[in-house]
Design a protein around this motif. Structure first.
Motif, mmCIF file in Angstrom:
data_model
loop_
_atom_site.group_PDB
_atom_site.id
_atom_site.type_symbol
_atom_site.label_atom_id
_atom_site.label_comp_id
_atom_site.label_asym_id
_atom_site.label_seq_id
_atom_site.Cartn_x
_atom_site.Cartn_y
_atom_site.Cartn_z
ATOM 1 N N PHE A 239 23.340 6.472 24.937
ATOM 2 C CA PHE A 239 22.044 5.880 24.625
ATOM 3 C C PHE A 239 22.150 5.002 23.375
ATOM 4 O O PHE A 239 21.704 3.857 23.362
ATOM 5 C CB PHE A 239 21.007 6.991 24.415
ATOM 6 N N MET B 87 21.762 0.802 22.774
ATOM 7 C CA MET B 87 20.907 0.176 21.758
ATOM 8 C C MET B 87 21.737 -0.770 20.887
ATOM 9 O O MET B 87 21.305 -1.875 20.565
ATOM 10 C CB MET B 87 20.236 1.249 20.898
ATOM 11 N N ASP C 161 14.223 3.577 17.402
ATOM 12 C CA ASP C 161 14.399 4.773 18.222
ATOM 13 C C ASP C 161 13.692 5.996 17.652
ATOM 14 O O ASP C 161 12.715 6.455 18.206
ATOM 15 C CB ASP C 161 15.885 5.064 18.433
ATOM 16 N N SER D 93 15.583 9.926 29.091
ATOM 17 C CA SER D 93 16.426 8.843 28.583
ATOM 18 C C SER D 93 17.723 8.498 29.315
ATOM 19 O O SER D 93 18.251 7.414 29.165
ATOM 20 C CB SER D 93 16.716 8.994 27.089
ATOM 21 N N ALA E 65 16.763 1.308 26.287
ATOM 22 C CA ALA E 65 17.622 1.365 25.109
ATOM 23 C C ALA E 65 18.013 -0.025 24.606
ATOM 24 O O ALA E 65 17.855 -0.345 23.426
ATOM 25 C CB ALA E 65 18.879 2.167 25.429
#
Lengths: 348, 348
Positions: B75, B79, B149, B282, B301
């Motif tokens: 994840f 990002m 986040d 997620s 993400a």
DNA sequence: CTGTTAGCGCATTCAC
DNA sequence: GTGAATGCGCTAACAG
């Protein structure tokens, strides 16, 4: 309020800039009292030396560049973790750039890193990169460079990776030992060096066991685009399974090939390993949670990164003889799980 | 042969340094002929401007700092990919540092980045970080900062993330809509802000549907250590399934919880979703290849990273009013797969 | 149009 | 012991 400089401290304490500079570096030339005053003042006011200035002055940036195909890849990110560990420990910070498997972008990354003044470069070449001249060229300008993961015997320099041929050999050998004779391979390529080494390992294992090599059991997919890769896997898996004499086992040579293959087989209703056994390459996190757990050739990603970074740092610091290039091959390891369980003769 | 400088060019062409500098920057003050000569010479000799010098001179490093808990997390790496995209496009490069969920390390990262002269900081706080004072402090020294986040309403500044409460609400609501009444939640915490928001979403959904909240259906695991996390999941799953009235469905609030839970359930021989339905948070890459494919609350993400970076760059460039702080909430999206299929009354 | 000058913040001679 | 002077490579203000 921006950062304070040496001069600010000097003015405040009625000293000269150079005295302050020396005091902070604990030079023997400066008296104890003065040092004390300077240190205290600096700490109290959160003085931070300007690294840009220091870099310029010393001709060192204190950073090293890393070029990978993509950050967004679990294997890569584990290697980066290893790199980061070694670099942080040695006081270097890292600038990561992505080639996205494009040669042009790779070159651009290298240029930028060079301009940025990195003191060394760690690179895992793009899939597109057949010719390594631009990387060899780095040496010519005195830039310490270490190749990692995607290494090449055509590159006479420092490299850290695993023995891909050996890994594939072990995987294939394992399938054979477990009673599988008709073994297919799904590989990427052509023209991707580590992939062809894996292909070679597969062939070598067959040969070593006197199993004939069958053209129709070997399939290639090009990793250029994700969508097409998935489609390509799907097409090939179907085609393999519909062969007059379908394979009993499949060796998939990369993570993406493994997971997509598994997914397609599930969709088609095949049982693993009853209908077809499976073994993959490099996956670790996923392997355990897949159904069934996937046997893999484990590559020590973190270690690869760490070792490569340590090597590079040694080169930078100059403790290494630039003459004796070497290739460090870390051992792969077979992680046997359920997907390649000993073959049971199918009931009729 | 190290890099050439402006002076080298100036000497070679019998010009002054500043003329060369201006020529290369295509200044209107320089004649066409001269520009041509300089440009050609520079290109021919692979001149690269020294960014350290440029940085020092301009007081800008051209780089931004990123602090995440760990690179080695799919994840996070997605990002980072988004961040990298936006930054590269804007000509900034990024320096990534890992807090490893430790507050002390997070502070150390921040210090280093500051010293390094980054022009702005993107940070996703460590799990340990309850108090955000050191991050707020960044503003005091004029460092543009964007939280991403792991956002917090207690932080009055720029933030980019998703609505965690909403995501958990939707997930729970979905299970209810599919006929599940006894819904358990496996969460991390306590004291992790986004996690407690997810817990709140779960509770809100139950309440909205007049389903009583049951203490024994809610379990927490602390993410400090991987080994213990796995054990903790295992213990809790077993305990949940052995309850007098076991839950019919489980909502796991993080990737690791989801995959470990799935793995434990497989081991125990439970069928999903027949015996117990499952929905996670997620995960994207994995969700499709798990067995069964895992329903998830999808978090964008890449977009989170991109948006946060764009925001930060806007702040740096100064196009933004520093007064109007804002929190950007990107929409989550329910990705329904097989693991949460409509409930079928079990046969007796 | 081009060159001279100055200075970014720091470390390092070399005088005092 | 301390400070003044120099320069890392570059840009920008100011002269010519």
């Amino acid at each position: 309020m921006p950062n304070m400089t040496l001069r600010d401290i000097a003015n405040a304490l009625d000293l000269s800039v150079s005295t302050v500079s020396k005091a902070l570096r604990d030079s023997y030339e400066i008296g104890y009292e003065t040092k004390k005053r300077v240190m205290n003042y600096a700490r109290a006011n959160h003085y931070l030396p300007n690294r840009m200035a220091k870099s310029l002055k010393e001709g060192k940036s204190g950073s090293i560049g890393v070029v990978v195909c993509s950050i967004d890849n679990s294997f890569v990110s584990r290697m980066l973790d290893g790199i980061d560990g070694a670099c942080t420990a040695a006081g270097y910070d890292i600038i990561i750039m992505q080639s996205k498997e494009s040669l042009a972008q790779e070159k651009s990354c290298l240029k930028q890193l060079e301009a940025r003044g990195v003191e060394g470069i760690l690179i895992s070449p793009a899939a597109e990169t057949i010719n390594l001249d631009h990387i060899v060229g780095l040496r010519a300008i005195g830039m310490p460079t270490v190749l990692f993961d995607r290494i090449s015997e055509r590159f006479d320099s420092y490299q850290v990776g695993v023995d891909n041929r050996e890994g594939a050999f072990l995987a294939t050998q394992h399938l054979i030992a477990n009673g599988y004779m008709r073994i297919a391979m799904l590989n990427i390529g052509p023209d991707i060096h580590f992939a062809s080494l894996r292909g070679k390992g597969y062939q070598d294992a067959l040969r070593a066991n006197h199993i004939p090599y069958r053209e129709e059991y070997v399939r290639l997919c090009n990793p250029s685009s994700r969508d097409t890769l998935k489609d390509c896997v799907s097409t090939n898996i179907r085609s393999l399974l519909e062969l007059p004499t379908p394979p009993e086992a499949l060796f998939t040579t990369t993570d993406q090939l493994s997971t997509h293959s598994l997914s397609v087989m599930h969709q088609l209703g095949y049982q693993i390993p009853q209908d077809i056994a499976l073994i993959g390459f490099s996956n670790t996190e996923l392997a355990d949670i897949l159904t069934p757990p996937l046997s893999t050739v484990y590559q020590p990603a973190f270690e690869i990164g760490r070792k490569a970074a340590e090597k590079l740092i040694a080169l930078i610091v100059g403790k290494e003889e630039p003459e004796e290039y070497e290739t460090v091959m870390l051992p792969v390891q077979l992680d046997i799980r359920e997907s390649s369980r000993t073959r049971i003769e199918p009931k009729r």
